[in-house]
Design an enzyme around this catalytic site. Structure first.
Site, PDB file in Angstrom:
ATOM      1  N   CYS A  32       0.818  -1.216   0.000  1.00 33.50           N
ATOM      2  CA  CYS A  32       0.000   0.000   0.000  1.00 33.50           C
ATOM      3  C   CYS A  32       0.859   1.278   0.000  1.00 33.50           C
ATOM      4  O   CYS A  32       1.497   1.588   1.003  1.00 33.50           O
ATOM      5  CB  CYS A  32      -0.919  -0.043   1.223  1.00 33.50           C
ATOM      6  N   CYS A  35      -0.211   3.889   2.628  1.00 32.29           N
ATOM      7  CA  CYS A  35       0.193   3.426   3.964  1.00 32.29           C
ATOM      8  C   CYS A  35       1.631   3.848   4.240  1.00 32.29           C
ATOM      9  O   CYS A  35       1.961   4.331   5.329  1.00 32.29           O
ATOM     10  CB  CYS A  35       0.076   1.911   4.076  1.00 32.29           C
TER      11      CYS A  35
END
Length: 111
Positions: A32, A35
């Site tokens: 991600c 993230c």
């Protein structure tokens, strides 16, 4: 995010739901991008609120039971728990200040 402890399916209840202080959980994944972009802010919050709140990472791919139990549909998702109850939930990138304000609110409510 080596400075932040991980929480797993096996430890989620004890570390998060049974905690006496507020807990911020960063539901994340290694693949991600957003993230990874949020990682420095989350690390800062973990240092800044050490002793007042716990901050944990949960890898959604390695911990599907907790991901499903908490209804995580996208990452990053940030959930703040206070005495086992969800008090805030955010999905997607956000400003450090917005996340800090939500954590501060949970800390104040816990006093």
């Amino acid at each position: 995010m080596a400075n932040i402890q991980a929480v797993t399916d096996a430890t989620f209840a004890q570390k998060v739901l049974e905690s006496d202080i507020p807990v911020l959980v960063d539901f994340t994944a290694t693949w991600c991008g957003p993230c990874k972009a949020m990682a420095p802010a989350v690390e800062d919050l973990a240092r800044e609120y050490d002793g007042e709140a716990d901050v944990y990472l949960l890898d959604i791919d390695a911990n599907p039971d907790t991901r499903h139990a908490q209804g995580i549909m996208g990452v990053p998702t940030f959930m703040i728990f206070n005495r086992g109850e969800v008090v805030e939930r955010f999905t997607g990138s956000m400003s450090r200040s917005k996340l800090a304000a939500a954590l501060e609110s949970a800390i104040e409510a816990a006093k």
